[in-house]
Write an enzyme that holds these catalytic residues in place. Structure first.
Site, short mmCIF file in Angstrom:
data_model
loop_
_atom_site.label_atom_id
_atom_site.label_comp_id
_atom_site.label_asym_id
_atom_site.label_seq_id
_atom_site.Cartn_x
_atom_site.Cartn_y
_atom_site.Cartn_z
N LYS A 167 -34.13 13.75 13.25
CA LYS A 167 -34.04 12.72 12.21
C LYS A 167 -34.68 11.45 12.78
CE LYS A 167 -30.53 10.48 9.26
NZ LYS A 167 -29.09 10.46 8.90
N SER B 89 -27.97 11.02 4.06
CA SER B 89 -29.24 10.43 4.37
C SER B 89 -30.17 11.37 5.16
CB SER B 89 -29.03 9.15 5.17
OG SER B 89 -28.42 9.45 6.42
N SER C 182 -23.62 12.25 5.85
CA SER C 182 -25.07 12.52 5.85
C SER C 182 -25.53 13.78 6.56
CB SER C 182 -25.82 11.33 6.42
OG SER C 182 -25.85 10.31 5.46
N1 GLN Z 1 -23.80 8.12 1.56
C1 GLN Z 1 -23.17 7.37 2.58
C2 GLN Z 1 -23.77 5.98 2.64
O1 GLN Z 1 -24.68 5.76 1.93
C3 GLN Z 1 -23.25 8.06 3.90
C4 GLN Z 1 -24.54 7.89 4.61
C5 GLN Z 1 -24.52 8.46 6.00
O2 GLN Z 1 -23.65 9.26 6.35
N2 GLN Z 1 -25.45 8.01 6.82
O3 GLN Z 1 -23.36 5.15 3.36
#
Ligand code: GLN
EC number: 6.3.5.7
Length: 483
Positions: free
Chosen positions: A76, A151, A175
């Site tokens: 990532k 994400s 995410s």
């Molecule tokens: N959807 C969550 C957020 O927008 C989690 C994102 C994540 O785990 N990086 O914060």
């Protein structure tokens, strides 16, 4: 060749059926051919990959072995990679070449893994759809009109489309698990402190945790093995021995106590997903598990608490991107304030700006007690609910998401609608617990995930349950058409 799992690749390499170099070339060609449909990569690292593959082949020829030696993966794009762009999905860091490797990157490289590239992601990991990336949205290989989740949407789409067997990802509020659910993968968010955060660009430091995304629990065990462990460079890393995850996969589930929280089956859950979750419960019962209804009474407060704490930490973490030391700098600043304002205004996208503002507001003197302190108290209550539950059960099971992957653009005008989709995943981050999502079936041709949560440092238990489930179901073997 591209259909092989990490475990199959390890066997093939050990049996000299093919070399890492051959496999790497096949996958790089496949990425070049198919990724334009998905947009799952931000950077391809062909030269590095071929050099690492050749080095891994040489190490094997010298008698070395190891499940990751010569295994192709991707990172990532928030794991720092020395000399390679590490963008975090943001214009702010489009020109940033990290001067060092993240611990996770260094550990996996030392184990012989081959880095094919850096995967697309929501900007600074803020999002649930991978639509906030400055490099454009990622498409879900199961249906190109739908989001892959976020994400870590790039890692998920790439692995689901068989562009590579596994990838690293991070989970601040879901995410890893949510994109795993949306793309029919297995993804594990480890216990907070299990995997080093050093060199992992921070979103919300008390919630962020790196982990593996792969097709099977067996592969997650292999990749987690290479990622986990104490790191003195990360002050929140925990000095606990790392068990041999692959060795624990075949433990019997006889007598395993599975807790199913009654709050999980509320009106917000798609009834078709509820039915698939019930099917997975029946499957685990056949394997000897015992089901018990439990309660997590403070779950309803988790989303508001998370969406105060995460932006608060983000507003602090992202203050370092000021156009002075690294990252985007505006043209011809008039003075220092103008430099800050325009560099940040141009470098950050709308979702990141929204969160910085919410976070700075929640931390400001007049509102700290009302929002931030309150959210921290809720965090403790959420954790206490889990501690009470784990006195009675060994794992907690439920859906990973209330709905399957939505259409691209469907939630863009309403950020809160997207936040609400995190209802099942964020509690594990607030409590610091490990969680796993695995394939449980399909709704309208889109994958559905079942989530398992375990007590601290019981990643092995999650992998064991998921592996046994996968020996008896075939959801995880389904491949999206066209890939
Ligand atoms: N959807 C969550 C957020 O927008 C989690 C994102 C994540 O785990 N990086 O914060």
């Amino acid at each position: 060749m591209h259909q092989m799992t990490l475990a199959e690749i390890a066997r093939g390499l050990a049996d000299k059926k093919f070399s890492s170099e051959e496999l790497t070339k096949v996958l790089l060609a496949r990425i070049t051919q198919l990724d334009p449909q998905l947009n799952s990569f931000i950077s391809l690292t062909e030269e590095l990959a071929l050099a690492q593959a050749k080095a891994a082949d040489a190490r094997r020829a010298n008698g070395e072995s190891g499940a990751l030696l010569g295994a192709p993966i991707a990172h990532k794009d928030l794991f720092c990679t020395q000399g390679i762009r590490t963008s975090c999905g943001s214009k702010m860091l489009d020109n940033f070449k990290a001067p060092y490797d993240a611990t996770v990157v260094a550990k996996l490289a030392a184990a012989g893994a081959v880095t094919l590239g850096k995967t697309n992601m929501d900007e600074f990991a803020m999002g649930s759809a991978n639509e906030s990336s400055w490099y454009g949205a990622v498409k879900n290989p199961w249906n190109l009109e739908h989001v892959p989740g976020g994400s870590s949407g790039g890692s998920a789409a790439a692995v689901a489309a068989r562009l590579l067997p596994a990838a690293t990802a991070t989970d601040t509020g879901g995410s890893i698990r949510q994109p795993a659910a949306f793309t029919n993968l297995t993804g594990l968010k480890p216990t907070y402190g299990r995997v080093s955060r050093w060199g992992m660009i921070a979103y919300a430091s008390s919630l962020d945790q790196g982990g593996p995304l792969a097709r099977t629990a067996e592969d997650c065990a292999i990749l987690l093995q290479g990622m986990a462990g104490f790191d003195q460079n990360d002050s929140t890393s925990i000095d606990e021995p790392v068990p041999e995850y692959s060795a624990g996969l075949n433990t019997s589930l006889q007598g395993l106590r599975i807790g199913v929280p009654k709050e999980y089956f509320s009106a917000g859950l798609d009834p078709r997903i509820a039915e698939l979750i019930q099917n997975s419960i029946k499957e685990l019962q056949k394997l000897g598990a015992v089901i018990k209804e439990i309660s997590l009474p403070n779950m309803q407060h988790a989303i508001p608490a998370y969406y105060v704490i995460a932006p608060a930490e983000a507003s602090s973490n992202l203050s370092r991107f000021d156009g002075v030391r690294f990252g985007h700098r505006c043209e011809n600043p008039e003075n220092l304030i103008d430099l800050y304002k325009r560099s940040r205004g141009e470098g950050f996208g709308p979702e990141v700006q929204r969160r910085i503002m919410v976070g700075a507001y929640a931390l400001s003197a007049g509102y700290y007690d009302a929002y931030y302190l309150k959210a921290q108290k809720i965090r403790r209550l959420v954790k206490n609910d889990f501690m009470a539950a784990f006195n009675e059960v060994d794992i907690i099971l439920g859906p990973t998401t209330p709905n399957p992957a939505w259409k691209l653009g469907a939630k863009n005008s309403d950020p809160v609608a997207a936040y609400l989709e995190d209802v099942y995943t964020i509690t594990a981050n607030l409590a610091g617990l490990p969680g796993l999502s695995m394939p449980a079936g399909f709704v309208d041709g889109l994958p559905v995930g079942v989530q398992l949560l375990a007590p601290y440092f019981q990643e092995g238990r999650l992998l064991n349950v998921a592996h046994q489930y996968q020996l008896n179901t075939d959801w995880h073997t389904r491949t999206p058409t066209g890939f």
